[in-house]
Design a protein around this motif. Structure first.
Motif, PDB file in Angstrom:
ATOM      1  N   HIS A 120      56.622  61.308  19.116  1.00 36.97           N
ATOM      2  CA  HIS A 120      56.945  59.887  19.000  1.00 36.97           C
ATOM      3  C   HIS A 120      57.995  59.559  20.052  1.00 36.97           C
ATOM      4  CE1 HIS A 120      57.379  55.995  17.044  1.00 36.97           C
ATOM      5  NE2 HIS A 120      58.679  56.119  17.191  1.00 36.97           N
ATOM      6  N   VAL A 121      57.833  58.442  20.758  1.00 43.06           N
ATOM      7  CA  VAL A 121      58.733  58.098  21.860  1.00 43.06           C
ATOM      8  C   VAL A 121      59.629  56.927  21.457  1.00 43.06           C
ATOM      9  CG1 VAL A 121      58.887  57.363  24.270  1.00 43.06           C
ATOM     10  CG2 VAL A 121      57.057  58.920  23.555  1.00 43.06           C
ATOM     11  N   ARG A 123      63.100  54.350  22.204  1.00 44.76           N
ATOM     12  CA  ARG A 123      63.726  53.537  23.257  1.00 44.76           C
ATOM     13  C   ARG A 123      65.232  53.807  23.213  1.00 44.76           C
ATOM     14  NH1 ARG A 123      66.622  48.653  23.380  1.00 44.76           N
ATOM     15  NH2 ARG A 123      66.024  47.207  25.055  1.00 44.76           N
ATOM     16  N   SER A 145      56.866  63.383  31.701  1.00 39.58           N
ATOM     17  CA  SER A 145      55.702  63.010  30.892  1.00 39.58           C
ATOM     18  C   SER A 145      54.729  64.171  30.748  1.00 39.58           C
ATOM     19  CB  SER A 145      55.002  61.796  31.493  1.00 39.58           C
ATOM     20  OG  SER A 145      54.832  61.940  32.878  1.00 39.58           O
ATOM     21  N   GLU A 158      49.480  53.205  26.332  1.00 34.66           N
ATOM     22  CA  GLU A 158      50.198  52.561  25.229  1.00 34.66           C
ATOM     23  C   GLU A 158      51.709  52.616  25.444  1.00 34.66           C
ATOM     24  OE1 GLU A 158      48.650  50.774  22.888  1.00 34.66           O
ATOM     25  OE2 GLU A 158      46.898  51.268  24.112  1.00 34.66           O
ATOM     26  N   LEU A 159      52.202  53.717  26.014  1.00 42.72           N
ATOM     27  CA  LEU A 159      53.628  53.819  26.325  1.00 42.72           C
ATOM     28  C   LEU A 159      53.996  52.879  27.457  1.00 42.72           C
ATOM     29  CD1 LEU A 159      54.049  57.701  26.122  1.00 42.72           C
ATOM     30  CD2 LEU A 159      54.807  56.013  24.453  1.00 42.72           C
ATOM     31  N   ASP A 162      54.606  49.524  26.113  1.00 42.92           N
ATOM     32  CA  ASP A 162      55.948  49.412  25.519  1.00 42.92           C
ATOM     33  C   ASP A 162      56.997  49.163  26.597  1.00 42.92           C
ATOM     34  OD1 ASP A 162      54.939  49.830  22.979  1.00 42.92           O
ATOM     35  OD2 ASP A 162      55.342  51.985  23.000  1.00 42.92           O
ATOM     36  N   ILE A 347      59.730  61.701  27.980  1.00 43.37           N
ATOM     37  CA  ILE A 347      58.801  61.136  27.007  1.00 43.37           C
ATOM     38  C   ILE A 347      57.802  62.156  26.480  1.00 43.37           C
ATOM     39  CG2 ILE A 347      59.011  58.799  27.908  1.00 43.37           C
ATOM     40  CD1 ILE A 347      56.345  59.153  29.315  1.00 43.37           C
ATOM     41  N   TYR A 362      62.056  56.855  26.397  1.00 48.73           N
ATOM     42  CA  TYR A 362      62.196  56.239  27.705  1.00 48.73           C
ATOM     43  C   TYR A 362      63.511  55.489  27.684  1.00 48.73           C
ATOM     44  CZ  TYR A 362      60.567  51.767  25.693  1.00 48.73           C
ATOM     45  OH  TYR A 362      60.423  50.619  24.933  1.00 48.73           O
TER      46      TYR A 362
END
Length: 372
Positions: A120-121, A123, A145, A158-159, A162, A347, A362
């Protein structure tokens, strides 16, 4: 260094398997199944541990199987120690092997959390103020990555969405975007995802130690030059010991990775890269490995963005690079003089699919300067 680490992991895993075999043999259901003879109980325990390691290795790779075995070993040793202290205190032995049950359950919960922290990434935001009259700049940074390990090239999109939602002025990639295990298909899809970003100043890229590949183009099906071509095809600007001016107020300095020096391909020094820069402007350095802080501070740059460390990856060794001097910092923000340094945990991960000393992220950096 890596030979020592991998050798230690292998030796620890072998010793761990032997120890755990003896621990599994203590369960009452093993006694009921194979009888009281110690050799049969040990062999049964050994088979059980090897099966667990084999299934884990098949699902996540050999190194992750080793990580699981070593965590189970350490947690089991701790549970056994606590159990013996409690038994000594109460002056009576437990009728069931509660220490073993606890060790298995704790390990499962602990590594499940570690898997989630890696996959899970989050912020992470930093706000940096400067007296320079440069206005403001929002930077989104990501590193490490290692596309294809915890997400595919298509899932990477998808990242990117974000990151786009952060409304960045610039997006920067600070190395180890891919590695030797990243397929060409994943690399191409990930580069296409970067091509969807819309920013004021663009997307910039600096190499890490894995990006160009250690085993040659034949191993993964593309070279470092192929990677550059795919990035540039998607409007990503690759900087290799180069400086660009963003608008009128910000310099972006993209460095070759430290591994170039180690391979006999010297990279430019900070003194060389900053020799002709206007000190009234705000300077940002992209440098994959956090290992040149003294020179960067002396050069008077304002901000250095790094990756490489994966935040230290695994507790309690999450600051090992910093303790040994391999890295100037393992994770987070540090200020030396007028220079700010940010090291991100990245990430994703290389090979290891657990993070127990940090989390994937990130970074959003808001530079706030004085009005012009």
């Amino acid at each position: 260094m890596w030979a020592f680490i991998l050798g230690g992991l292998f030796l620890g895993t072998v010793l761990g398997i032997l120890y755990l075999a003896g621990r599994f043999a203590k369960f009452s259901w093993v006694r009921k199944t194979v009888g009281e003879r110690k050799v049969f109980r040990f062999l049964t325990g050994l088979v059980l541990v090897i099966v667990i390691a084999g299934i884990t290795g098949k699902a996540m790779g050999a190194i992750n199987a080793e990580i699981c075995i070593l965590h189970l070993l350490v947690i089991w040793l701790i549970c056994d120690g606590i159990s013996k202290l409690v038994e000594k205190k109460r002056k009576k032995s437990f009728t069931r092997y509660y220490a073993g049950i606890a060790a298995i359950l704790i390990t499962i919960v602990y590594l499940t959390c570690g898997w989630y922290l890696a996959h899970h990434v989050w912020r992470t935001e930093y706000v940096l103020e400067t007296e320079k009259q440069v206005g403001s700049l929002r930077i989104v940074q990501f590193a490490d990555s290692h596309v294809g390990n915890t997400f595919s090239g298509e899932e990477f999109l998808e990242l990117v969405k974000d990151m786009q939602a952060e409304d960045p002025d610039i997006v920067v990639v600070t190395g180890d975007y891919v590695d030797d295990d990243t397929t060409r298909e994943d690399m191409v899809a990930a580069c296409a995802a970067l091509g969807t970003l819309e920013t004021a100043y663009g997307v910039y890229y600096a190499f890490g130690n894995h990006d160009k590949g250690y085993y040659g183009a034949e191993y993964r099906g593309y070279s470092g030059m192929d990677l550059i071509a795919e990035l540039e095809k998607n409007n990503v600007i690759v900087l290799q010991d180069e400086v660009v001016l963003l608008g009128e107020d910000f310099y972006l300095i993209g460095r070759q990775d430290r591994s170039e020096d180690m391979m006999g391909r010297p990279r430019a020094s900070m003194e060389e890269l900053t020799a002709d820069l206007d000190p009234a402007r705000y300077s940002i350095v992209l440098d994959h490995q956090p290992h040149d802080f003294d020179a960067q501070e002396e050069a008077g740059v304002d901000l250095v963005l790094c990756g490489h460390t994966h935040g230290g990856q695994l507790f309690p060794f999450h600051r090992m690079g910093q303790w040994t001097g391999t890295d100037d910092k393992s994770y987070g923000l540090e200020t030396r003089g007028s220079t700010s340094f940010i090291v991100t945990s990245g990430i994703s991960d290389w090979a290891i699919q657990f993070k127990t000393g940090c989390k994937s992220e990130y970074v959003v950096v808001d530079v706030q300067g004085a009005a012009r």
